[in-house]
Write a protein that holds these residues in place. Structure first.
Motif, PDB file in Angstrom:
ATOM      1  N   VAL A 252      -2.362  13.280 -10.530  1.00 48.99           N
ATOM      2  CA  VAL A 252      -2.718  14.359  -9.608  1.00 48.99           C
ATOM      3  C   VAL A 252      -3.497  13.687  -8.489  1.00 48.99           C
ATOM      4  CG1 VAL A 252      -4.020  16.495  -9.296  1.00 48.99           C
ATOM      5  CG2 VAL A 252      -2.857  16.050 -11.479  1.00 48.99           C
ATOM      6  N   VAL A 253      -2.902  13.608  -7.317  1.00 49.65           N
ATOM      7  CA  VAL A 253      -3.552  12.930  -6.190  1.00 49.65           C
ATOM      8  C   VAL A 253      -3.635  13.903  -5.019  1.00 49.65           C
ATOM      9  CG1 VAL A 253      -1.404  11.844  -5.363  1.00 49.65           C
ATOM     10  CG2 VAL A 253      -3.608  10.828  -4.770  1.00 49.65           C
TER      11      VAL A 253
ATOM     12  N   ALA B 183      -8.696  11.835  -3.633  1.00 54.36           N
ATOM     13  CA  ALA B 183      -9.219  11.949  -4.994  1.00 54.36           C
ATOM     14  C   ALA B 183      -8.031  12.099  -5.930  1.00 54.36           C
ATOM     15  CB  ALA B 183     -10.151  13.152  -5.113  1.00 54.36           C
ATOM     16  N   ALA B 184      -8.169  11.541  -7.149  1.00 55.31           N
ATOM     17  CA  ALA B 184      -7.038  11.575  -8.071  1.00 55.31           C
ATOM     18  C   ALA B 184      -7.492  11.540  -9.520  1.00 55.31           C
ATOM     19  CB  ALA B 184      -6.105  10.393  -7.803  1.00 55.31           C
ATOM     20  N   VAL B 185      -6.593  11.994 -10.380  1.00 52.55           N
ATOM     21  CA  VAL B 185      -6.708  11.839 -11.823  1.00 52.55           C
ATOM     22  C   VAL B 185      -5.434  11.131 -12.256  1.00 52.55           C
ATOM     23  CG1 VAL B 185      -6.820  13.005 -14.057  1.00 52.55           C
ATOM     24  CG2 VAL B 185      -8.104  13.914 -12.122  1.00 52.55           C
ATOM     25  N   TYR B 186      -5.579  10.090 -13.078  1.00 53.21           N
ATOM     26  CA  TYR B 186      -4.423   9.307 -13.509  1.00 53.21           C
ATOM     27  C   TYR B 186      -4.670   8.772 -14.917  1.00 53.21           C
ATOM     28  CZ  TYR B 186      -7.360   5.257 -12.728  1.00 53.21           C
ATOM     29  OH  TYR B 186      -8.390   4.350 -12.804  1.00 53.21           O
TER      30      TYR B 186
ATOM     31  N   PHE C  12       0.832  -1.199   0.000  1.00 53.25           N
ATOM     32  CA  PHE C  12       0.000   0.000   0.000  1.00 53.25           C
ATOM     33  C   PHE C  12       0.872   1.257   0.000  1.00 53.25           C
ATOM     34  CE2 PHE C  12      -2.236   3.368   2.271  1.00 53.25           C
ATOM     35  CZ  PHE C  12      -3.460   3.400   1.632  1.00 53.25           C
ATOM     36  N   ALA C  13       1.815   1.325   0.921  1.00 49.34           N
ATOM     37  CA  ALA C  13       2.683   2.507   1.041  1.00 49.34           C
ATOM     38  C   ALA C  13       3.524   2.693  -0.218  1.00 49.34           C
ATOM     39  CB  ALA C  13       3.566   2.385   2.279  1.00 49.34           C
TER      40      ALA C  13
ATOM     41  N   LEU D 140       2.405   6.857  -6.640  1.00 50.59           N
ATOM     42  CA  LEU D 140       1.409   7.815  -7.125  1.00 50.59           C
ATOM     43  C   LEU D 140       1.866   9.241  -6.870  1.00 50.59           C
ATOM     44  CD1 LEU D 140      -1.955   6.243  -5.861  1.00 50.59           C
ATOM     45  CD2 LEU D 140      -1.081   6.264  -8.208  1.00 50.59           C
ATOM     46  N   ARG D 141       2.367   9.480  -5.679  1.00 56.37           N
ATOM     47  CA  ARG D 141       2.774  10.829  -5.297  1.00 56.37           C
ATOM     48  C   ARG D 141       3.973  11.316  -6.098  1.00 56.37           C
ATOM     49  NH1 ARG D 141       3.406  10.017   0.922  1.00 56.37           N
ATOM     50  NH2 ARG D 141       4.019  12.194   0.886  1.00 56.37           N
ATOM     51  N   GLU D 142       4.821  10.404  -6.541  1.00 54.62           N
ATOM     52  CA  GLU D 142       6.022  10.776  -7.283  1.00 54.62           C
ATOM     53  C   GLU D 142       5.777  10.895  -8.778  1.00 54.62           C
ATOM     54  OE1 GLU D 142       8.833   7.792  -6.159  1.00 54.62           O
ATOM     55  OE2 GLU D 142       8.905   8.489  -4.079  1.00 54.62           O
TER      56      GLU D 142
END
Length: 159
Positions: free
Chosen positions: A59-60, A73-76, A45-46, A52-54
């Protein structure tokens, strides 16, 4: 709907344990249906969330309600095929927080089209998406990890 101040901010390290708890709620998983098996094991998970953050293609955001972390919430995805996703803690369902958060995310990410997918029987999520301008464009079937079976799915688009 409760009169609540909903805002988005970048994800902080301290948000991850909150997301982990939220995303391991069995009832929320059943409703969402299309979840990741990575969510059940902290290390996976981490690592997923750090990726995602990198990523410059994602956009998270953390969703805050009156300053409390209530979801994300995110766009990917690839240009022209980008999707939205969101998760709100089940304790906050039915208050309009997902709709407010998604609306804010759509202002931050103005590119179109954007897509979304939801279990066909997830009336709450479908309502959120439709309130934000998404329209069902197709039906599909997919394996829903949280339910352990293939189920019907709605595909939506915001043009």
């Amino acid at each position: 709907m409760v009169n609540t101040d909903v805002s988005l901010r970048p994800v902080h390290d301290s948000d991850l344990p909150v997301f982990f708890r939220q995303m391991n709620d069995p009832e929320a998983n059943r409703v969402a249906a299309f979840t990741s098996p990575k969510a059940a094991e902290w290390d996976l998970f981490a690592a997923h969330w750090n990726g995602l953050r990198e990523s410059p293609d994602v956009v998270v955001r953390t969703v805050l309600a009156d300053g409390d972390v209530v979801g994300n919430a995110a766009v990917y995805g690839e240009p022209g095929e980008r999707e939205v996703t969101y998760w709100i803690d089940r304790a906050y369902w039915g208050r309009g927080l997902a709709t407010a958060a998604l609306r804010e995310l759509l202002v931050e990410v103005p590119e179109r089209p954007l897509y979304a997918r939801a279990a066909a029987d997830n009336a709450g999520s479908l309502r959120v998406l439709e309130k934000c301008g998404f329209r069902v464009t197709a039906a599909a079937r997919g394996f829903a990890h949280a339910r352990g079976e293939e189920i019907d799915e709605a595909v939506l688009m915001l043009g």
